[in-house]
Design an enzyme around this catalytic site. Structure first.
Site, PDB file in Angstrom:
ATOM      1  N   GLU A 155      -1.043  -2.035  -9.755  1.00  0.00           N
ATOM      2  CA  GLU A 155      -1.049  -3.237  -8.911  1.00  0.00           C
ATOM      3  C   GLU A 155       0.202  -4.094  -9.079  1.00  0.00           C
ATOM      4  O   GLU A 155       0.727  -4.625  -8.115  1.00  0.00           O
ATOM      5  CB  GLU A 155      -2.311  -4.058  -9.149  1.00  0.00           C
ATOM      6  CG  GLU A 155      -3.589  -3.337  -8.732  1.00  0.00           C
ATOM      7  CD  GLU A 155      -3.536  -2.790  -7.298  1.00  0.00           C
ATOM      8  OE1 GLU A 155      -2.688  -3.230  -6.505  1.00  0.00           O
ATOM      9  OE2 GLU A 155      -4.347  -1.908  -6.990  1.00  0.00           O
TER      10      GLU A 155
ATOM     11  N   GLU B 112       0.831  -1.214   0.000  1.00  0.00           N
ATOM     12  CA  GLU B 112       0.000   0.000   0.000  1.00  0.00           C
ATOM     13  C   GLU B 112       0.864   1.262   0.000  1.00  0.00           C
ATOM     14  O   GLU B 112       0.509   2.261  -0.613  1.00  0.00           O
ATOM     15  CB  GLU B 112      -0.953   0.005   1.199  1.00  0.00           C
ATOM     16  CG  GLU B 112      -1.910  -1.190   1.258  1.00  0.00           C
ATOM     17  CD  GLU B 112      -2.684  -1.421  -0.029  1.00  0.00           C
ATOM     18  OE1 GLU B 112      -3.023  -0.439  -0.714  1.00  0.00           O
ATOM     19  OE2 GLU B 112      -2.935  -2.600  -0.375  1.00  0.00           O
TER      20      GLU B 112
HETATM   21 ZN   LIG Z   1      -2.734  -2.546  -4.598  1.00  0.00          ZN
END
Ligand SMILES: [Zn+2]
Length: 780
Positions: free
Chosen positions: A291, A269
């Site tokens: 991502e 994160e």
């Molecule tokens: Zn992520």
């Protein structure tokens, strides 16, 4: 877009709010904003009232060409969902929180809900005096007004709407400082001391990134917030990151597995604060840019901060394995995916966008070298900060720095679905390498990727770019050979008739993992006979390393699930042998592995379940990594529903509850599993945890019929529980291939008659897998 000034008056008791948003913007035609579930009361442009129309997710304001300030007044409610602004219940009360990725900011404010339309956000709230509020930025001022208070936050930097955050409720905080950044843990449900480990991991991660990217963290603070009901694992809202409890809180009852997960999720994160928040994908087709990068960097950081964990091993188990499995189906998608509707966006938060993308980055890093890779990334971030970018922009930066062709290679890996299998064979004193697409179904599909091939021959390292279907290499009298060294490349290798050369090489744990990992895929695809696969497995009975041992355990349990009678004995033998090896080992990975293996042996070995399950009466004294196994063994051997449920009700953490839920789905008696599944929907189990309970029931061979019947009856309720989150798609992809064995037609018919557009991709891939597994069962 320039600025959103948002004022919200929140009626916490009645779960309602009134909003007024002022948006500074410029538009060449009538302004169209996104909005769902909001009742618009009036709209003004530069102070003058304009007519508006609401249809679907659009709010059209008839301004004509316009420049200036748009003002919209509206009202909304705070529903029982897991997206938008929602209520997250705990301990008989609740907090109000938000989850806006991908397209849910529009549930709290009318806005241009598109990642490329960045703006600054100035948020002001009116809330009850006794409540706290957290947003992306620190609080600027608090004023008491009548019986409420007005909380005003500092203005955010330019950012996308999906990164906005608001939390209202009662929070306990623990704060630390790193340079001039406040690093704050916030929780409603636990004790602030449970954040110590996460705070430490956060500081290590921030330090790493500031130095790796050469760009300081941009906000004055970052909150790490525990959310009691949360669909995802965590969400990277800029400066106000939200987590499930199990991905953030650690205490003396936490397992190593949980610690490793917390460190990895926190690092992931925080990577987004640069990759995603500072530089954002232009549109969701490049979701992978966010991502894949956060996933890859997350492991890099944990490896630097906790080298003894050797987390790149875990990377292969948790990321590469799932990505290669999914991408060997026809129902896959390219990393860069064509996205049209919001429901499609939710379904691509999957193994491809996270895992495959991260593997491709690992492959290109190995190809360019770590230093050039880092310089290219820094160059990319600096060029596009506070703005948006595409994959091509990243390749250009990597090319500029390295002087190597990057885009030509990478575009093939990003834009095409699937991946290759390289067949290696010896012929006339030459090594022949031939590639085609690997499909789990065993079908042949001609295709060519530019593959950065690495190999050790006679223990000497070599690399080449395989750009054609076939290539011959002069290599006489070779004594040992291993391709795809350490499995840094996203391809499989089939050694045609030359496995003996492979076993003569010096093999790392990664290499031993890759050999057996590929072997199962070849077995399923019909490329490798059963006998050959089984003799390979035998080589791993005395395996000493976490990664290959874990893989073989995963495989034997999978084969046992689809062919219980054939694989019960092999599975028992392997797990017994491994548990012996693990006896007395005290490192973290061995503890984790012991817990996993013990739980699995308890499923297939009654005597062992009895012995291990007896420890349930001394549960608090069992080391945390073994508790899940003890609970499962107790369920299997003692069939005591009440005892497990009573412990569940007394549990103080989600981690503990998850272990007990898994045990409740593992009973031998289907009537007890039925009672557990009944409990799942009674409101006593958090909705975020119901999905994994279904998966546990599906992987209990005794409960398979029951789980399928239950799923058919309750599919509508599950859809409602996970509305808008994409979660059901992932659950179905996991359970269909197991539950459906022996009833393929029935499963297909059921999903044809009960269409679920929100989960379509998971269902299609699940059925494709099911057919392949069912074929394997029939043919062996
Ligand atoms: Zn992520």
């Amino acid at each position: 877009m320039r600025t959103y000034s948002l004022f919200l008056d929140i009626d916490f008791q009645n779960l309602q709010f009134k909003g007024r948003v002022l948006i500074e913007l410029e538009s060449e035609r009538d302004v169209v904003l996104n909005s769902i579930g909001l009742k618009v009361l009036n709209s003004k442009a530069n102070g003058k009232t304009f007519h508006f129309e609401q249809s679907g997710e659009n709010l059209e304001i008839k301004t004509g060409p316009f420049k200036g300030t748009l003002e919209v007044e509206y009202a909304g409610s705070i529903p029982d969902l897991l997206v938008g602004i929602y209520r997250a219940p705990y301990d008989g009360t609740y907090m109000v929180t938000t989850q806006f990725e991908a397209a849910h900011a529009r549930r709290m404010l009318p806005c241009v809900d598109h990642p490329d339309y960045k703006a600054e956000f100035k948020l002001t709230l009116k809330i009850n005096k006794d409540l706290d509020a957290i947003s992306n930025m620190p609080i600027e001022s608090v004023k008491v007004e009548d019986d409420k208070k007005v909380v005003s936050f500092q203005k955010t930097p330019r950012m996308s709407t999906y990164l906005l955050y608001l939390g209202v409720g009662k929070f306990e905080e623990a704060k630390e400082r790193l340079g001039n950044i406040d690093v704050i843990f916030a929780t409603s449900t636990g004790k602030a001391r449970k954040g110590q480990f996460a705070l430490e991991a956060a500081k290590r991660s921030l330090e790493f990134y500031q130095s790796y990217f050469g760009i300081s963290y941009m906000l004055p603070k970052v909150h790490l917030i525990t959310i009691p009901e949360f669909a995802a694992g965590a969400m990277e809202n800029w400066g106000a990151i939200t987590f499930r409890e199990v991905a953030l809180e650690v205490d003396e009852n936490s397992s190593f597995k949980t610690r490793r997960r917390v460190a990895e999720v926190v690092a992931h994160e925080l990577a987004h604060q640069w990759f995603g928040n500072l530089v954002t994908m232009k549109w969701w087709n490049d979701l992978w840019l966010n991502e894949s990068f956060a996933t890859f960097m997350g492991y890099k950081v944990v490896d630097a901060a906790y080298p003894e964990w050797r987390v790149w091993q875990e990377f292969l188990v948790s990321e590469a394995s799932g990505a290669m499995a999914r991408d060997s189906l026809k129902n896959t998608h390219p990393i860069e995916v064509d996205i049209k509707s919001p429901s499609e966006i939710e379904q691509i938060f999957d193994e491809i966008s996270y895992g495959k993308g991260a593997c491709i980055l690992r492959m290109i890093e190995a190809y360019l070298g770590a230093d050039d890779f880092r310089k290219g990334v820094d160059n990319f971030l600096t060029k596009h900060k506070f703005s948006n970018a595409t994959g091509t922009n990243l390749w250009n930066s990597l090319e500029e720095v390295s002087g190597k062709q990057v885009e030509k290679i990478m575009s093939e890996w990003i834009e095409k679905p699937g991946y290759p299998v390289v067949t290696a064979m010896m012929s006339g004193g030459k090594l022949i390498l031939r590639q085609d697409r690997f499909l789990l179904s065993g079908e042949y599909e001609k295709d060519v990727w530019p593959i950065p091939v690495t190999m050790n021959w006679d223990d000497e390292f070599n690399k080449l770019l395989l750009e054609t279907e076939e290539r011959a290499i002069d290599i006489k009298d070779v004594k040992s050979l291993k391709l795809n060294v350490d499995h840094t490349g996203f391809y499989r290798v089939y050694y045609k008739g030359i496995y003996d050369l492979v076993w003569k090489s010096e093999l790392s744990a990664f290499d031993r993992w890759a050999l057996i990992f590929d072997a199962l895929a070849f077995l399923i695809a019909g490329k490798m006979p059963f006998s050959e696969y089984l003799s390979l497995v035998e080589r791993y009975y005395s395996e000493q390393d976490y990664l290959p041992a874990r893989e073989v355990s995963d495989q034997l349990i999978f084969l046992y699930l689809i062919m219980p009678s054939r694989f019960a004995e092999i599975s028992r033998e392997f797990h017994r042998s491994q548990l012996k090896i693990l006896e007395g080992k005290t490192d973290e990975n061995s503890s984790i592995l012991r817990g996993i293996m013990a739980g699995r042996l308890a499923m297939v070995d009654e005597a062992y379940a009895k012995e291990l399950g007896a420890r349930f009466h001394d549960y608090e004294k069992v080391e945390p990594d073994m508790r899940g196994a003890v609970a499962v063994a107790y369920a299997r051997a003692f069939s005591n529903f009440e005892e497990i449920v009573s412990r569940y009700r007394k549990s103080l953490s989600d981690e503990e509850r998850a272990r007990l839920l898994d045990a409740m789905a593992s009973f031998k008696e289907t009537s007890l599993v039925a009672m557990s599944l009944g409990l799942a929907l009674s409101g006593e189990v958090k909705r975020q945890d119901i999905g994994s309970m279904i998966l546990s029931a599906a992987t209990n061979p005794d409960a398979r019929d029951l789980a399928w019947t239950w799923l058919k009856v309750n599919i509508g309720r599950l859809l409602k529980l996970y509305e808008g989150t994409g979660r059901l798609s992932r659950i179905l992809l996991s359970v269909i291939p197991i539950l459906g064995i022996g009833r393929v037609e029935e499963v297909e018919r059921f999903f044809e008659e009960n269409r679920i557009p929100e989960a379509e991709k998971g269902i299609e891939a699940g059925i494709e897998k099911l057919k392949i597994y069912d074929g394997l069962v029939k043919n062996t």
